[in-house]
Design an enzyme around this catalytic site. Structure first.
Site, PDB file in Angstrom:
ATOM      1  N   LYS A  13       0.835  -1.217   0.000  1.00  0.00           N
ATOM      2  CA  LYS A  13       0.000   0.000   0.000  1.00  0.00           C
ATOM      3  C   LYS A  13       0.865   1.261   0.000  1.00  0.00           C
ATOM      4  O   LYS A  13       0.610   2.195  -0.751  1.00  0.00           O
ATOM      5  CB  LYS A  13      -0.919   0.038   1.238  1.00  0.00           C
ATOM      6  CG  LYS A  13      -1.883  -1.130   1.340  1.00  0.00           C
ATOM      7  CD  LYS A  13      -2.858  -0.963   2.502  1.00  0.00           C
ATOM      8  CE  LYS A  13      -2.199  -0.945   3.868  1.00  0.00           C
ATOM      9  NZ  LYS A  13      -1.639  -2.259   4.303  1.00  0.00           N
ATOM     10  N   ARG A  88      -9.189   1.339   9.763  1.00  0.00           N
ATOM     11  CA  ARG A  88      -9.054  -0.086  10.076  1.00  0.00           C
ATOM     12  C   ARG A  88     -10.235  -0.597  10.893  1.00  0.00           C
ATOM     13  O   ARG A  88     -10.277  -1.799  11.194  1.00  0.00           O
ATOM     14  CB  ARG A  88      -7.772  -0.321  10.878  1.00  0.00           C
ATOM     15  CG  ARG A  88      -6.520  -0.582  10.034  1.00  0.00           C
ATOM     16  CD  ARG A  88      -5.314  -0.460  10.946  1.00  0.00           C
ATOM     17  NE  ARG A  88      -4.201  -1.297  10.639  1.00  0.00           N
ATOM     18  CZ  ARG A  88      -3.096  -0.885   9.998  1.00  0.00           C
ATOM     19  NH1 ARG A  88      -3.000   0.330   9.541  1.00  0.00           N
ATOM     20  NH2 ARG A  88      -2.089  -1.701   9.815  1.00  0.00           N
TER      21      ARG A  88
HETATM   22  P1  ADP Z   1       1.290  -2.724   8.398  1.00  0.00           P
HETATM   23  O1  ADP Z   1       0.289  -2.381   7.342  1.00  0.00           O
HETATM   24  O2  ADP Z   1       2.543  -3.302   7.821  1.00  0.00           O
HETATM   25  O3  ADP Z   1       0.714  -3.509   9.534  1.00  0.00           O
HETATM   26  P2  ADP Z   1       1.265   0.019   9.323  1.00  0.00           P
HETATM   27  O4  ADP Z   1       2.441   0.909   9.182  1.00  0.00           O
HETATM   28  O5  ADP Z   1       0.063   0.347   8.517  1.00  0.00           O
HETATM   29  O6  ADP Z   1       1.832  -1.417   9.042  1.00  0.00           O
HETATM   30  O7  ADP Z   1       0.806  -0.056  10.852  1.00  0.00           O
HETATM   31  C1  ADP Z   1       1.714  -0.402  11.895  1.00  0.00           C
HETATM   32  C2  ADP Z   1       0.974  -0.444  13.237  1.00  0.00           C
HETATM   33  O8  ADP Z   1       0.445   0.866  13.534  1.00  0.00           O
HETATM   34  C3  ADP Z   1      -0.247  -1.358  13.280  1.00  0.00           C
HETATM   35  O9  ADP Z   1       0.100  -2.685  13.587  1.00  0.00           O
HETATM   36  C4  ADP Z   1      -1.066  -0.694  14.410  1.00  0.00           C
HETATM   37  O10 ADP Z   1      -0.558  -1.004  15.677  1.00  0.00           O
HETATM   38  C5  ADP Z   1      -0.831   0.788  14.166  1.00  0.00           C
HETATM   39  N1  ADP Z   1      -1.855   1.413  13.295  1.00  0.00           N
HETATM   40  C6  ADP Z   1      -1.641   1.964  12.072  1.00  0.00           C
HETATM   41  N2  ADP Z   1      -2.773   2.452  11.540  1.00  0.00           N
HETATM   42  C7  ADP Z   1      -3.763   2.187  12.443  1.00  0.00           C
HETATM   43  C8  ADP Z   1      -5.153   2.419  12.486  1.00  0.00           C
HETATM   44  N3  ADP Z   1      -5.805   3.026  11.468  1.00  0.00           N
HETATM   45  N4  ADP Z   1      -5.837   2.016  13.587  1.00  0.00           N
HETATM   46  C9  ADP Z   1      -5.213   1.429  14.611  1.00  0.00           C
HETATM   47  N5  ADP Z   1      -3.902   1.165  14.628  1.00  0.00           N
HETATM   48  C10 ADP Z   1      -3.162   1.539  13.572  1.00  0.00           C
END
Ligand code: ADP
Length: 191
Positions: A13, A88
């Protein structure tokens, strides 16, 4: 134009969002990147978030909604936003919709980047070896994948009930995935 890239961890993404940002001037807003910036800054929020992220769990809706709200009116978002890793949860999706409708905007496209589970694990392991993310250990990776399977079962039907959610085959090479995304965007982009 506002777009959501929805897909499992390590689906690509972020890579695709950066390419689309470069080509079309839509701003990538990644809640994961924003959280990692908070962690790096050593803020209170960052310290709290790190504990949760390292376990592969979701940080609270309140925190991520607030982070998005702070960014959405900035000038670089004027042409539109690519939401990457957000929403999410259904609560996040509803908060986003409210934020946008207050501004006379909406989500124009939700795309699902679909990647086979084996390939996701392969990519996560590769990324763990290349980057030093403290949440890229095997336990946290498994947990993030499991979390994804749980929350996607809520969020995808939420959006599907509101319109078409095109599926992008994320198993292909980077350029092949970009081409599919562009095809979907062309329908909505001014020519
Ligand atoms: P990946 O898609 O590889 O899991 P991200 O960088 O999108 O990695 O997210 C890393 C971490 O940040 C997630 O595992 C979560 O703990 C937190 N996080 C990111 N975006 C959200 C969200 N929209 N809601 C809740 N937690 C989030």
């Amino acid at each position: 134009m506002n777009v959501i890239f929805f897909g499992p961890p390590a689906a690509g993404k972020g890579t695709q969002a950066k390419i689309i940002q470069e080509r079309y001037g839509l701003q990538q807003l990644s809640t994961g990147d924003m959280l990692r910036e908070e962690v790096a800054s050593g803020s209170d929020l960052g310290r709290k978030a790190k504990l949760i992220m390292d376990r592969g769990e979701l940080v609270s809706d309140e925190i991520v909604i607030e982070m998005i709200a702070k960014r959405i009116d900035s000038p670089e978002c004027a042409k539109g936003v690519i939401f990457d890793g957000f929403p999410r949860t259904v609560a996040q999706a509803e908060a986003l919709q409210e934020m946008l409708s207050k501004r006379g905007q909406a989500i124009d496209i939700v795309m699902e980047l679909d990647v086979d589970q084996d390939r996701i694990i392969e990519r996560m392991e590769k990324r763990a070896a290349e980057e030093e993310r403290s949440d890229d250990n095997i336990e946290a990776l498994k947990k993030r994948l499991q979390q994804y399977n749980d929350y996607s079962a809520q969020v995808l039907p939420h959006y599907r009930s509101r319109g078409n959610v095109p599926v992008i085959d994320g198993n292909q090479q980077v350029e092949g995935v970009t081409a599919q995304i562009e095809e979907v965007l062309q329908v909505k982009l001014p020519s």
